[in-house]
Design a protein around this motif. Structure first.
Motif, PDB file in Angstrom:
ATOM      1  N   VAL A 133       0.822  -1.226   0.000  1.00  0.00           N
ATOM      2  CA  VAL A 133       0.000   0.000   0.000  1.00  0.00           C
ATOM      3  C   VAL A 133       0.849   1.266   0.000  1.00  0.00           C
ATOM      4  N   ASN A 134       2.120   1.153   0.441  1.00  0.00           N
ATOM      5  CA  ASN A 134       2.986   2.330   0.454  1.00  0.00           C
ATOM      6  C   ASN A 134       3.874   2.459  -0.779  1.00  0.00           C
ATOM      7  N   SER A 135       3.718   1.543  -1.736  1.00  0.00           N
ATOM      8  CA  SER A 135       4.546   1.633  -2.954  1.00  0.00           C
ATOM      9  C   SER A 135       3.734   1.460  -4.234  1.00  0.00           C
ATOM     10  N   THR A 136       2.410   1.365  -4.107  1.00  0.00           N
ATOM     11  CA  THR A 136       1.533   1.304  -5.278  1.00  0.00           C
ATOM     12  C   THR A 136       0.321   2.201  -5.024  1.00  0.00           C
ATOM     13  N   SER A 137      -0.487   2.390  -6.064  1.00  0.00           N
ATOM     14  CA  SER A 137      -1.728   3.165  -5.891  1.00  0.00           C
ATOM     15  C   SER A 137      -2.941   2.239  -5.790  1.00  0.00           C
ATOM     16  N   ILE A 138      -2.706   0.971  -5.511  1.00  0.00           N
ATOM     17  CA  ILE A 138      -3.804   0.002  -5.400  1.00  0.00           C
ATOM     18  C   ILE A 138      -4.473   0.187  -4.041  1.00  0.00           C
ATOM     19  N   SER A 139      -5.760   0.497  -4.040  1.00  0.00           N
ATOM     20  CA  SER A 139      -6.448   0.775  -2.772  1.00  0.00           C
ATOM     21  C   SER A 139      -7.106  -0.467  -2.178  1.00  0.00           C
ATOM     22  N   THR A 140      -7.471  -1.427  -3.033  1.00  0.00           N
ATOM     23  CA  THR A 140      -8.102  -2.661  -2.556  1.00  0.00           C
ATOM     24  C   THR A 140      -7.491  -3.846  -3.289  1.00  0.00           C
ATOM     25  N   ILE A 177      -1.730  -9.198  -5.618  1.00  0.00           N
ATOM     26  CA  ILE A 177      -0.400  -8.582  -5.650  1.00  0.00           C
ATOM     27  C   ILE A 177       0.600  -9.543  -5.015  1.00  0.00           C
ATOM     28  N   ALA A 178       1.597  -9.934  -5.787  1.00  0.00           N
ATOM     29  CA  ALA A 178       2.556 -10.937  -5.324  1.00  0.00           C
ATOM     30  C   ALA A 178       3.882 -10.296  -4.919  1.00  0.00           C
ATOM     31  N   ILE A 179       4.459 -10.845  -3.852  1.00  0.00           N
ATOM     32  CA  ILE A 179       5.705 -10.347  -3.268  1.00  0.00           C
ATOM     33  C   ILE A 179       6.707 -11.497  -3.231  1.00  0.00           C
ATOM     34  N   GLY A 180       7.992 -11.193  -3.354  1.00  0.00           N
ATOM     35  CA  GLY A 180       9.017 -12.203  -3.123  1.00  0.00           C
ATOM     36  C   GLY A 180       9.721 -12.699  -4.372  1.00  0.00           C
ATOM     37  N   GLY A 181      10.776 -13.484  -4.153  1.00  0.00           N
ATOM     38  CA  GLY A 181      11.650 -13.939  -5.232  1.00  0.00           C
ATOM     39  C   GLY A 181      10.981 -14.804  -6.277  1.00  0.00           C
ATOM     40  N   SER A 224       4.780  -6.774  -6.805  1.00  0.00           N
ATOM     41  CA  SER A 224       5.347  -5.702  -5.989  1.00  0.00           C
ATOM     42  C   SER A 224       6.777  -6.092  -5.647  1.00  0.00           C
ATOM     43  N   ARG A 225       7.724  -5.254  -6.065  1.00  0.00           N
ATOM     44  CA  ARG A 225       9.123  -5.504  -5.717  1.00  0.00           C
ATOM     45  C   ARG A 225       9.384  -5.124  -4.261  1.00  0.00           C
ATOM     46  N   LYS A 226       8.463  -4.352  -3.690  1.00  0.00           N
ATOM     47  CA  LYS A 226       8.598  -3.983  -2.287  1.00  0.00           C
ATOM     48  C   LYS A 226       7.880  -5.040  -1.450  1.00  0.00           C
ATOM     49  N   GLY A 227       8.552  -5.520  -0.422  1.00  0.00           N
ATOM     50  CA  GLY A 227       7.969  -6.589   0.386  1.00  0.00           C
ATOM     51  C   GLY A 227       8.284  -6.434   1.854  1.00  0.00           C
ATOM     52  N   LEU A 228       8.448  -7.560   2.527  1.00  0.00           N
ATOM     53  CA  LEU A 228       8.617  -7.595   3.974  1.00  0.00           C
ATOM     54  C   LEU A 228       9.663  -6.602   4.478  1.00  0.00           C
ATOM     55  N   ARG A 229      10.837  -6.598   3.843  1.00  0.00           N
ATOM     56  CA  ARG A 229      11.927  -5.722   4.312  1.00  0.00           C
ATOM     57  C   ARG A 229      11.515  -4.258   4.277  1.00  0.00           C
ATOM     58  N   ASP A 230      10.856  -3.868   3.198  1.00  0.00           N
ATOM     59  CA  ASP A 230      10.401  -2.472   3.070  1.00  0.00           C
ATOM     60  C   ASP A 230       9.329  -2.171   4.104  1.00  0.00           C
ATOM     61  N   GLY A 231       8.435  -3.147   4.320  1.00  0.00           N
ATOM     62  CA  GLY A 231       7.361  -2.972   5.301  1.00  0.00           C
ATOM     63  C   GLY A 231       7.890  -2.720   6.697  1.00  0.00           C
ATOM     64  N   VAL A 232       8.958  -3.436   7.073  1.00  0.00           N
ATOM     65  CA  VAL A 232       9.573  -3.246   8.393  1.00  0.00           C
ATOM     66  C   VAL A 232      10.044  -1.797   8.549  1.00  0.00           C
TER      67      VAL A 232
END
Length: 507
Positions: A124-131, A204-208, A289-297
């Motif tokens: 939610v902090n790196s895309t404009s996707i609201s839902t 939205i998928a996260i991770g390698g 989403s290239r942004k994931g857990l690490r960015d969320g922390v």
């Protein structure tokens, strides 16, 4: 301002990563270093979920190698987090003590809910996707969340990941029967969560594994744009990649373009997770989403300073980063934007061109970044503007929207526009191609009205009579350079409105 660096170490079941961020002027984090180690800690768990001595040694050795990189940077903070394998290990306390004793690092073991939450926060902090629904498949667990209007509604962690799911297969390339058994297993588990069913929102998928899926898809399609973040796929695309991989001989799998060697044996089960979830949720698209857990922390860390866990303006902040990076002049941007709006309203009110609110939003966005390529070379500014905007990740913009922005902001003339759009011609219908060209011509003309960046032309008034558009340009000072440039550029607007334009520069 002194540069501020932050580091995070992410201890996953399959890989361990060290990522170092530089904090930007606006407060956001820019990745400057990304070091990956394939530790496969999951494989060191015995039947009782005890991480054996070799596994602890692998963990400690990898952390020590990361420390060599950490010493290069003057760091504000180092955060070390561990996920499923350490969380599920029966001797996790011993692991934490041993790691701290040998490296001095304090390891924080994330709960399954925290792991899911950080993935949601990153999206939610790196895309404009609201839902939407997020999925993050690691080696030993799979996290899913559902968020609505940017607020987290549900989160869950399944105790299976790509490494555990590959046990369904006897060999790297599964049989049809093995695939079917895995699909039944996944469907059964996903259906235990009623909030996943039939949502018809983006997945939205996260991770390698998700990154590898996208890279393979891009290579198969010879995709012309750079970047993975916010890349969009559909049900048939995921299925096509799966069919392609399962049709290969085992020795060919590890050589697939876009697939990391260390993921060759786990990519197929990971793709099955994405495909099963896509079908259960009736997703309208699959987005990486290239942004994931690490960015969320770190988003959570930053919120302690800002007071808000959610960035209110993801796209605006990302555009501001571009303005800062390329030393664009805010005063000129706002003035060009003002002149563009006056011209836009004039053409619309006189019925000379069909434009709507959506067109203005596109034009306004492009006006922030018009001629950004001058930073590299003034003579070939249009080419650099187009390339930079089309190929740089802009948080909050999908790839197609990024391309629209690039085409408008880089407009020079019809010939150059056609040259830029050629590889992407099939992406747009003829009417949209024409509209993008007209918006570009409008912006370029307005930019010429401030050619010397002195804001000499203060206002525009217009009238439309005798099949001609009269523009009166109210000046304070000598506007000769602006007059020369705009007289040269006005023909592109004339073609758009099919009217002759007469310019009157008034002091």
């Amino acid at each position: 301002m002194k540069k501020q660096y932050y580091a995070i170490i992410d201890i996953g079941s399959n890989t361990m990563r060290l990522v170092i961020y530089l904090r930007e002027q606006g407060g956001r984090l820019k990745e400057v270093e990304n070091v990956k180690a394939v530790a496969r800690l999951r494989t060191f768990l015995d039947e009782d979920n005890h991480l054996n001595k070799a596994g602890i040694e692998r963990l400690v050795t990898t952390l020590k190698s990361f420390q060599d990189v950490l010493e290069i940077y003057p760091l504000q903070e180092v955060v070390c987090v561990a996920t499923a394998t350490i969380r599920q290990a029966t001797n996790k306390e011993e692991i934490v003590i041993q790691a701290e004793k040998e490296t001095g690092m304090t390891m924080r073991i994330l709960s399954d809910q925290e792991e899911a939450y950080y993935g949601y926060l990153a999206v939610v902090n790196s895309t404009s996707i609201s839902t939407g629904i997020t999925v993050d498949i690691g080696g030993g667990s799979t996290e899913v969340t559902y968020f609505k209007d940017r607020e987290l509604q549900h989160a869950h962690s399944f105790p299976f990941g790509a490494l555990t799911l590959k046990e369904f297969f006897t060999k790297e390339i599964p049989t049809d029967d093995e695939l079917q058994k895995l699909r039944i297993y996944l469907t059964k588990h996903f259906k235990t969560l009623p909030w996943l069913s039939d949502k018809e929102v983006p997945l939205i998928a996260i991770g390698g594994s998700a990154r590898n899926l996208v890279q393979i898809d891009q290579n198969l399609k010879e995709y012309p744009l750079a970047g993975l973040h916010q890349y969009k796929m559909y049900d048939t695309d995921i299925k096509n990649v799966s069919n392609y991989l399962t049709s290969l001989k085992p020795e060919k799998l590890s050589k697939v373009e876009g697939l990391s060697k260390d993921r060759a044996d786990i990519i197929i089960p990971a793709i099955e997770v994405f495909h099963s979830l896509y079908q259960i949720t009736q997703a309208d698209s699959f987005i990486l989403s290239r942004k994931g857990l690490r960015d969320g922390v770190f988003y959570e860390q930053l919120s302690k300073e800002t007071g808000s866990i959610l960035f209110p303006n993801v796209l605006e902040d990302s555009i501001q980063e571009l303005i800062n990076d390329y030393n664009l002049e805010p005063k000129q941007i706002l003035h060009v934007q003002y002149l563009t709006r006056k011209l836009f309203d004039c053409l619309k009110e006189n019925g000379l061109i069909h434009l709507d609110k959506k067109d203005w939003n596109l034009l306004k966005r492009a006006s922030y970044l018009c001629n950004l390529g001058e930073y590299i070379d003034a003579e070939s500014s249009a080419q650099h503007t187009f390339y930079l905007l089309a190929n740089r990740t802009i948080d909050g913009l999908m790839h197609k929207d990024r391309l629209r922005l690039a085409l408008i902001a880089s407009y020079k003339n019809k010939t150059v526009f056609k040259q830029f759009i050629k590889p992407y011609k099939s992406w747009f219908l003829k009417d949209e191609r024409k509209r993008l060209r007209h918006l570009g011509a409008l912006l370029k003309f307005s930019y010429c009205l401030d050619a010397t960046k002195r804001q000499v032309i203060k206002d525009i008034t217009c009238s439309h009579k005798n099949n001609k558009l009269y523009l009166t340009l109210h000046c304070e000072g000598d506007a000769t350079p602006e007059e020369y440039q705009s007289e040269k550029q006005k023909k592109h607007v004339e073609k758009a409105i099919k009217k002759e334009i007469e310019l009157d520069f008034k002091l």
